[in-house]
Design an enzyme around this catalytic site. Structure first.
Site, PDB file in Angstrom:
ATOM      1  N   GLN A 170      19.171 -45.491  -7.788  1.00 25.37           N
ATOM      2  CA  GLN A 170      19.567 -46.742  -8.426  1.00 25.37           C
ATOM      3  C   GLN A 170      20.929 -47.183  -7.889  1.00 25.37           C
ATOM      4  O   GLN A 170      21.922 -46.464  -8.012  1.00 25.37           O
ATOM      5  CB  GLN A 170      19.637 -46.588  -9.949  1.00 25.37           C
ATOM      6  CG  GLN A 170      19.791 -47.961 -10.614  1.00 25.37           C
ATOM      7  CD  GLN A 170      19.991 -47.893 -12.112  1.00 25.37           C
ATOM      8  OE1 GLN A 170      20.814 -47.123 -12.589  1.00 25.37           O
ATOM      9  NE2 GLN A 170      19.251 -48.712 -12.849  1.00 25.37           N
ATOM     10  N   TYR A 211      25.512 -55.318 -16.389  1.00 24.26           N
ATOM     11  CA  TYR A 211      26.366 -55.056 -15.226  1.00 24.26           C
ATOM     12  C   TYR A 211      26.397 -56.280 -14.286  1.00 24.26           C
ATOM     13  O   TYR A 211      25.951 -57.349 -14.663  1.00 24.26           O
ATOM     14  CB  TYR A 211      25.922 -53.763 -14.526  1.00 24.26           C
ATOM     15  CG  TYR A 211      26.118 -52.571 -15.439  1.00 24.26           C
ATOM     16  CD1 TYR A 211      27.403 -52.222 -15.874  1.00 24.26           C
ATOM     17  CD2 TYR A 211      25.043 -51.845 -15.928  1.00 24.26           C
ATOM     18  CE1 TYR A 211      27.603 -51.164 -16.750  1.00 24.26           C
ATOM     19  CE2 TYR A 211      25.236 -50.773 -16.810  1.00 24.26           C
ATOM     20  CZ  TYR A 211      26.521 -50.439 -17.213  1.00 24.26           C
ATOM     21  OH  TYR A 211      26.719 -49.405 -18.085  1.00 24.26           O
TER      22      TYR A 211
END
Ligand code: FMN
Length: 370
Positions: free
Chosen positions: A103, A183
């Site tokens: 990720q 994010y």
């Protein structure tokens, strides 16, 4: 009969053969406590190998640059040392018939000046999430970030591209872009955190632009069939994210446009908290987006064996990602197959250092034949 469980059926992930549809969700575990922020030999390799019977492992969020970091002891994928250390993890996972994506992460305004020699973290706009950052000195209030310039945006896209290239060099089976959970990318999508007046703000198309430019850049260094992407459309009240009337049209636009690509998968999260009384929230994510997205759909958040098998049976998802159950059940797939009760996780050791609460959870089921 265990063989009838949908979760245990194999799956062709755009050319990559998965032994089952049980995915280990990405989880930050803060065990890269070394000066290079690389995976720690004897910890990361053991942890992921213990979980290699998952159809697919997605690693913890891994920063694409020094700038991208926002939590202590998280690993990166931007330096030579980090690439070499991940290579060892991947070799062991592959030797155990596992498949593993990394990720790729940039936290944006969830970072703190303590990580950047006093410099401000970057975001879509100079808006404080009014949350807490987990700094080397413990939790601290977030600050007002610096609005990214066009050069900052272009550099960040290049950082993702380089990180994707590094991921291929480190022998990952693919990557997941972390465009979720409040994010950096999510900060651009949301009108409450993005007040820009240029081509990266204003309209829905503009707020989504950085994501698609990032996918296009990454495609230049790896096959798009190995690119996955994560979204959390109904995130509310976490990391300063709130929903507004543009939220649903924004995610509808992004998810429809993803059909123009031939990605590995789209990874969606059901709401992390109760949003049934929150205006502009989609309460059933898989149900809404399954008819809209034409590729592989992975669903997450709060699933167990029964609901995981059901969501696949109902045709609302192809793969199911399990987070916390994977912390305390390294043999989750075998436990599902043999109907063995799951062990409880200990939240106290989610982000601590060392082996405890990391690689000392017992595998209780007999080893499944590979
Ligand atoms: C300890 C911990 C760390 C996490 N770190 C990440 C992360 O790095 N990236 C991410 O996308 N989600 C992260 N998450 C969210 C999980 O991937 C998942 O969405 C969440 O735990 C809900 O799924 P579950 O109900 O199966 O646990 C984290 C969750 C936990 C519990």
């Amino acid at each position: 009969m265990s063989s009838e469980q949908n979760l245990l059926k194999p799956y062709n992930l755009n050319g990559l053969s998965l032994l089952n549809r049980v995915v280990m969700a990405p989880m930050t575990r803060s065990r890269a406590d070394n000066p290079e922020n690389k995976p720690t030999e004897g910890l990361h390799d053991v942890y992921y190998t213990q979980r290699a019977s998952a159809g697919l492992i997605i690693t913890e969020g891994s920063q694409v640059s020094k700038q991208a970091v926002g939590y202590v002891n998280t690993p990166g994928i931007y330096s030579k040392e980090q690439v070499e250390a991940w290579k060892l993890v991947n070799k062991k996972v592959h030797n155990n018939n596992g498949k593993i994506f990394i990720q790729l992460w940039h936290v944006g305004r969830m970072s703190h000046p303590d990580f950047h020699n006093g410099e401000l973290p970057l975001s879509s706009s100079a808006i404080n999430p009014e949350a807490q950052s987990y700094t080397p000195e413990g939790f601290k209030d977030t600050v007002t970030p610096k609005e990214m310039t066009i050069e900052d945006i272009e550099r960040t896209i290049q950082d993702f591209k380089k990180a994707a290239k590094n991921s291929m060099e480190a022998d990952f089976d693919g990557i997941e872009i972390h465009s979720s959970n409040g994010y950096l990318f999510h900060q651009f999508f949301n009108g409450t955190s993005n007040k820009r007046k240029d081509q990266y703000g204003g309209s829905i198309e503009n707020r989504a632009r950085i994501l698609f430019e990032t996918i296009d850049a990454i495609k230049e260094v790896m096959p798009e069939q190995k690119i996955g992407l994560r979204l959390n459309p109904s995130l509310h009240g976490i990391f300063g994210m709130t929903l507004d009337k543009e939220t649903i049209p924004t995610f509808d636009y992004i998810i429809k446009k993803l059909n123009d690509y031939d990605l590995a998968y789209l990874h969606l999260s059901e709401p992390f908290n109760d949003v049934s009384n929150i205006p502009h929230a989609v309460t059933e994510i898989a149900k809404r987006y399954r008819p809209i997205y034409h590729g592989t759909l992975m669903i997450n958040a709060g699933f167990d064996k029964e609901s995981g098998n059901k969501v696949i049976r109902d045709g609302q998802a192809d793969l199911v990602a399990f987070g916390k159950p994977y912390i305390s059940n390294p043999d989750l797939v075998e436990r599902f197959a043999e109907n063995i009760p799951l062990s409880d996780w200990d939240t106290a050791t989610f982000y601590t250092q060392g082996k405890e609460g990391y690689i000392d959870y017992e595998a209780k089921a007999r080893k499944q034949e590979a």
